[in-house]
Design a protein around this motif. Structure first.
Motif, short mmCIF file in Angstrom:
data_model
loop_
_atom_site.label_atom_id
_atom_site.label_comp_id
_atom_site.label_asym_id
_atom_site.label_seq_id
_atom_site.Cartn_x
_atom_site.Cartn_y
_atom_site.Cartn_z
N LEU A 187 0.79 -1.10 -0.11
CA LEU A 187 -0.26 -0.15 0.17
C LEU A 187 0.94 1.34 0.10
O LEU A 187 0.53 2.24 -0.52
CB LEU A 187 -0.94 0.07 1.19
N LEU A 219 -5.35 6.08 1.09
CA LEU A 219 -4.32 5.12 1.22
C LEU A 219 -3.55 5.19 2.44
O LEU A 219 -3.06 4.27 2.93
CB LEU A 219 -3.50 5.12 -0.09
N ASP A 221 -4.43 6.42 5.12
CA ASP A 221 -5.22 5.90 6.35
C ASP A 221 -5.22 4.35 6.26
O ASP A 221 -5.29 3.69 7.53
CB ASP A 221 -6.67 6.45 6.26
N ALA A 222 -5.33 3.97 5.18
CA ALA A 222 -5.24 2.45 4.90
C ALA A 222 -4.06 1.84 5.30
O ALA A 222 -3.98 0.82 6.29
CB ALA A 222 -5.55 2.03 3.61
N LYS A 225 -4.08 2.11 9.41
CA LYS A 225 -4.82 1.02 10.04
C LYS A 225 -4.52 -0.35 9.77
O LYS A 225 -4.33 -1.16 10.92
CB LYS A 225 -6.56 1.33 9.50
N THR A 226 -3.60 -0.66 8.79
CA THR A 226 -3.17 -1.91 8.68
C THR A 226 -1.90 -2.26 9.55
O THR A 226 -1.69 -3.27 10.02
CB THR A 226 -2.71 -2.18 7.18
#
Length: 371
Positions: A187, A219, A221-222, A225-226
């Motif tokens: 990502l 992206l 934020d993704a 969070k990941t």
């Protein structure tokens, strides 16, 4: 996931073998009864048979030599117990009858009875005693085997629990590493490529670059969070300061998500070189903190980690409602999980209400260090 399935495949075999031993007493009785019904079992060990026969004859000779006034009939129990302990009940009964015959011969010429009926009655009472010795010895043997079977079943169940927890933790750590090193990096690479495209569109004055900025923010934020998810699955890093750092991060995350004030303190030697123990302590702190945040109504929670040369102690203290009674304590799966994790580390674990209100959860792990 293929490696995980290979690791988990042997578990059903262990579960089946453990379940077959969870009721050991029935199996022991069946084996003992089949053993007792086979007269040839004792004959397969001729040396023990010879020893028992010699002991019986030796006791009979002593009984004959000492006369009637010094009775030695209680010592006939020794060869009978030897037979029933290492042989079977059938052979022990035969030895009980044989011992009765030897006692009869040893005292036939010197007994004080005026008639043969009195001596016969005395012989029958001795025979009854010898038979009770055989049956009682067999009962003791069955009880001993049952106790051994129960201990083996408990050991197998405990070992299976440790394997399940270990495999589960290893799988979680593997997933956490895959998320952090795989998806997060993937990502992040997409975000960088998208940033280059957005910059080119912005340089050329194409208005769609604002939409790409929004996608880039999503992206970002993704990725965050990941990464947080990976830290939650595998929270303790593989270094000496990993436990303290993980607990500090846990307190910071919880303080952001809840209105309660969550504090972390550490002192002394808090480095834990065993990653499995460090993970167990983290999970205990995580469970205790979650219980305090969700159920106790506490507004202040303190996690403390202290260590010295003797032990490493973790405590989680809150100012909530506290534990009401022992029944409430016993109903939660979380508490039983914490107790199991503490037992697996040979640690002292306690959950108790505080006099001023609130609950204290303490886990003290001894340190075994060689000079």
């Amino acid at each position: 996931m293929q490696a995980s399935s290979n690791q988990l495949r042997p578990c059903p075999v262990d579960i089946c073998s453990t379940n077959s031993q969870m009721l050991p007493q029935a199996g022991i009785y069946r084996n003992t009864e089949a053993h007792d019904r086979n007269p040839a079992t004792w004959l397969t060990n001729p040396w023990l048979s010879l020893i028992a026969i010699l002991l019986m004859l030796f006791v009979g000779w002593l009984d004959w030599s000492t006369g009637w006034e010094l009775s030695l009939f209680v010592f006939y129990a020794v060869p009978i117990l030897l037979v029933v302990w290492y042989g079977n009940l059938f052979s022990a009964i035969l030895f009980a009858l044989a011992s009765s015959g030897v006692w009869w011969l040893a005292n036939e010429d010197q007994h004080p009875y005026a008639t043969g009926w009195g001596y016969l009655w005395a012989s029958l009472s001795r025979m009854t005693y010898f038979l009770f010795v055989a049956v009682g010895g067999r009962a003791l043997r069955v009880k001993r085997n049952a106790e051994r079977g129960r201990l083996r079943a408990l050991e197998r169940a405990s070992e299976l629990e440790r394997q399940i927890v270990r495999i589960s933790e290893e799988e979680q750590q593997r997933i956490g590493r895959d998320l952090h090193d795989g998806i997060c990096q993937y990502l992040a690479g997409i975000k960088c490529a998208l940033g280059i495209v957005r910059h080119d569109l912005e340089t050329k004055g194409i208005p769609q670059h604002t939409e790409l900025r929004n996608i880039e923010s999503l992206l970002k934020d993704a990725v965050t969070k990941t990464r947080d998810l990976a830290r939650g699955i595998s929270p303790v890093m593989n270094n000496e300061a990993g436990l303290a750092a993980a607990l500090q991060d846990l307190c910071g995350t919880s303080a952001c998500m809840y209105t309660a004030k969550v504090r972390f303190q550490s002192g002394g030697d808090v480095n834990e070189h065993d990653p499995q123990k460090a993970l167990h302590l983290y999970r205990i702190a995580q469970e205790a903190l979650g219980n305090a945040l969700r159920h106790s109504g506490a507004n202040t929670i303190s996690i403390t980690l202290d260590g010295d040369d003797q032990a490493l102690e973790l405590s989680v203290v809150d100012n909530g409602r506290g534990i009401q009674n022992a029944t409430t304590r016993g109903n939660g799966m979380g508490l039983r999980t914490m107790e199991y994790r503490a037992r697996s580390m040979n640690a002292e674990f306690s959950v108790a209400p505080l006099p001023q209100g609130g609950t204290s959860v303490r886990c003290r792990v001894p340190r075994f260090r060689t000079a």
